[in-house]
Write a protein that holds these residues in place. Sequence first.
Motif, mmCIF file in Angstrom:
data_model
loop_
_atom_site.group_PDB
_atom_site.id
_atom_site.type_symbol
_atom_site.label_atom_id
_atom_site.label_comp_id
_atom_site.label_asym_id
_atom_site.label_seq_id
_atom_site.Cartn_x
_atom_site.Cartn_y
_atom_site.Cartn_z
ATOM 1 N N ARG A 189 0.821 -1.219 0.000
ATOM 2 C CA ARG A 189 0.000 0.000 0.000
ATOM 3 C C ARG A 189 0.857 1.274 0.000
ATOM 4 N NH1 ARG A 189 -5.359 -1.276 1.354
ATOM 5 N NH2 ARG A 189 -5.633 -3.448 1.961
ATOM 6 N N ASN A 190 0.157 2.413 0.049
ATOM 7 C CA ASN A 190 0.815 3.728 0.070
ATOM 8 C C ASN A 190 1.831 3.884 -1.062
ATOM 9 O OD1 ASN A 190 -0.609 4.676 2.323
ATOM 10 N ND2 ASN A 190 0.838 3.722 3.728
ATOM 11 N N GLY A 191 1.381 3.601 -2.267
ATOM 12 C CA GLY A 191 2.242 3.751 -3.433
ATOM 13 C C GLY A 191 1.400 3.751 -4.692
ATOM 14 N N TYR A 192 2.041 3.520 -5.834
ATOM 15 C CA TYR A 192 1.304 3.470 -7.092
ATOM 16 C C TYR A 192 1.980 2.490 -8.034
ATOM 17 C CZ TYR A 192 5.038 6.363 -9.078
ATOM 18 O OH TYR A 192 6.266 6.828 -9.492
ATOM 19 N N ARG A 193 1.178 1.929 -8.939
ATOM 20 C CA ARG A 193 1.708 1.038 -9.961
ATOM 21 C C ARG A 193 0.970 1.294 -11.266
ATOM 22 N NH1 ARG A 193 4.748 -3.632 -9.003
ATOM 23 N NH2 ARG A 193 4.677 -3.737 -11.277
ATOM 24 N N PHE A 194 1.700 1.247 -12.384
ATOM 25 C CA PHE A 194 1.089 1.293 -13.702
ATOM 26 C C PHE A 194 0.690 -0.118 -14.131
ATOM 27 C CE2 PHE A 194 3.243 5.333 -13.718
ATOM 28 C CZ PHE A 194 2.435 6.148 -14.499
ATOM 29 N N TYR A 195 -0.364 -0.207 -14.895
ATOM 30 C CA TYR A 195 -0.816 -1.503 -15.406
ATOM 31 C C TYR A 195 0.244 -2.124 -16.305
ATOM 32 C CZ TYR A 195 -3.055 -4.825 -18.512
ATOM 33 O OH TYR A 195 -3.344 -5.940 -19.256
ATOM 34 N N GLU A 196 0.431 -3.445 -16.156
ATOM 35 C CA GLU A 196 1.313 -4.225 -17.021
ATOM 36 C C GLU A 196 0.556 -5.467 -17.473
ATOM 37 O OE1 GLU A 196 4.643 -5.112 -14.604
ATOM 38 O OE2 GLU A 196 5.284 -3.030 -14.377
ATOM 39 N N ALA A 197 0.829 -5.935 -18.686
ATOM 40 C CA ALA A 197 0.116 -7.096 -19.223
ATOM 41 C C ALA A 197 0.275 -8.320 -18.325
ATOM 42 C CB ALA A 197 0.631 -7.406 -20.634
ATOM 43 N N GLU A 198 1.401 -8.417 -17.648
ATOM 44 C CA GLU A 198 1.668 -9.548 -16.762
ATOM 45 C C GLU A 198 0.651 -9.638 -15.632
ATOM 46 O OE1 GLU A 198 3.309 -10.530 -12.767
ATOM 47 O OE2 GLU A 198 3.268 -8.524 -13.670
ATOM 48 N N MET A 199 0.040 -8.505 -15.275
ATOM 49 C CA MET A 199 -0.971 -8.515 -14.216
ATOM 50 C C MET A 199 -2.184 -9.318 -14.638
ATOM 51 S SD MET A 199 -0.796 -4.555 -12.920
ATOM 52 C CE MET A 199 0.741 -3.823 -12.335
ATOM 53 N N ASP A 200 -2.587 -9.181 -15.889
ATOM 54 C CA ASP A 200 -3.703 -9.962 -16.413
ATOM 55 C C ASP A 200 -3.385 -11.449 -16.372
ATOM 56 O OD1 ASP A 200 -6.121 -8.708 -17.111
ATOM 57 O OD2 ASP A 200 -5.137 -7.633 -18.742
ATOM 58 N N GLU A 201 -2.154 -11.792 -16.740
ATOM 59 C CA GLU A 201 -1.752 -13.200 -16.759
ATOM 60 C C GLU A 201 -1.806 -13.798 -15.355
ATOM 61 O OE1 GLU A 201 2.093 -13.147 -18.486
ATOM 62 O OE2 GLU A 201 1.405 -12.433 -20.453
ATOM 63 N N ARG A 202 -1.349 -13.053 -14.376
ATOM 64 C CA ARG A 202 -1.349 -13.541 -13.002
ATOM 65 C C ARG A 202 -2.772 -13.708 -12.479
ATOM 66 N NH1 ARG A 202 2.809 -10.588 -9.045
ATOM 67 N NH2 ARG A 202 1.783 -12.111 -7.694
ATOM 68 N N ILE A 203 -3.642 -12.748 -12.811
ATOM 69 C CA ILE A 203 -5.027 -12.840 -12.362
ATOM 70 C C ILE A 203 -5.709 -14.047 -12.990
ATOM 71 C CG2 ILE A 203 -7.289 -11.740 -12.533
ATOM 72 C CD1 ILE A 203 -5.568 -10.595 -10.351
ATOM 73 N N GLU A 204 -5.470 -14.279 -14.279
ATOM 74 C CA GLU A 204 -6.074 -15.427 -14.952
ATOM 75 C C GLU A 204 -5.570 -16.737 -14.366
ATOM 76 O OE1 GLU A 204 -8.547 -15.650 -17.058
ATOM 77 O OE2 GLU A 204 -8.780 -13.474 -16.867
#
Length: 337
Positions: A62-77
């Motif tokens: 928490r207490n931060g920020y992240r930009f979306y990356e395609a790898e995030m979709d892969e991990r969620i799937e």
Amino acid sequence: MQTAQTSGTRATCGRGGPYVSISGIRVSVGVSIGIAVAPQDGGEEIMRRADLALYRTKGEGRNGYRFYEAEMDERIEARRALSTELRGALDRNEFLLYFQPIVTKEGRIRAFEALVRWNHPKRGFVSPADFIPLAEETGVIIPMGEWILQQACVIAAAWPSDISVAVNLSPIQFRHSDLVLLVNSALQESGLAASRLELEVTESVFLEATPAIKTALVKLRERGVRLSVDDFGTGYSSLSYLRRLAFDKIKIDQCFVRDLPHEQSGAAIVRAIIDLATSLKMTVIAEGVETEAQRRCLLSLGCHELQGYLFSRPVPAEEANVLASQQGLRRGKIQAA
């Protein structure tokens, strides 16, 4: 420093970070941000992808920020697929129990800790670090926990009468199941004496110590079941609960054992825990013991029981039965699966 004030509420940002003062009470303010950028992150999908980035920010502290990356979709799937497969694993008989010995100062097996394993037909063995959190999030931990308790008691009933079995409990089991009824049923059906069952409770239970949870712990204790505080010193320790609920054992987390005997601060913490437990007539178990030097150090500090790879890795039920029938345990001689 910047300050804004409206309707008696004072918001301040200084060196210590942002906070809000409400009626004299200081409330800290934290912000987690997920960012997706159009058009490269899509138009219709931009909100969902920003949410994925936010989820990652929270997962990283928490207490931060992240930009979306395609790898995030892969991990969620991948996580979603594993969650779907987990829901039917119990019905497909994909879970099994392994057991790790807990030994006395002399090296005699005093108990085994029951540890669940998931043998996926295609993935092979899935790490508990991956599927246990999923089980708690999806509610699968409720039927899984009941199965673990029942199977552990049945298996332990065949061991010599001086060897106990330790079973871990999830805080969710306290909230969403009649734990006392389940324990009574498992003991009755297996024929295991209540004094040979040890229930390991994490310190996070103390955060949710509702009257119902307190009542359940008291009833289990009155039933003759042993209660143990798992991973002591790493969560939200409450010394008042150790006094009022009369736990039988404290389990020192391996993070305090790992750097022994060279880490002086770790040794001081372990000594303090042992002194506290001993004064309360509680048994102290140190987990994560991997070297002879750690064993000697822990014994010199007054530790009562030990657990770790120095003695044995977790083994299948069949091998645990063999170990249980032996009079002692030779360190370094166990051929664990």
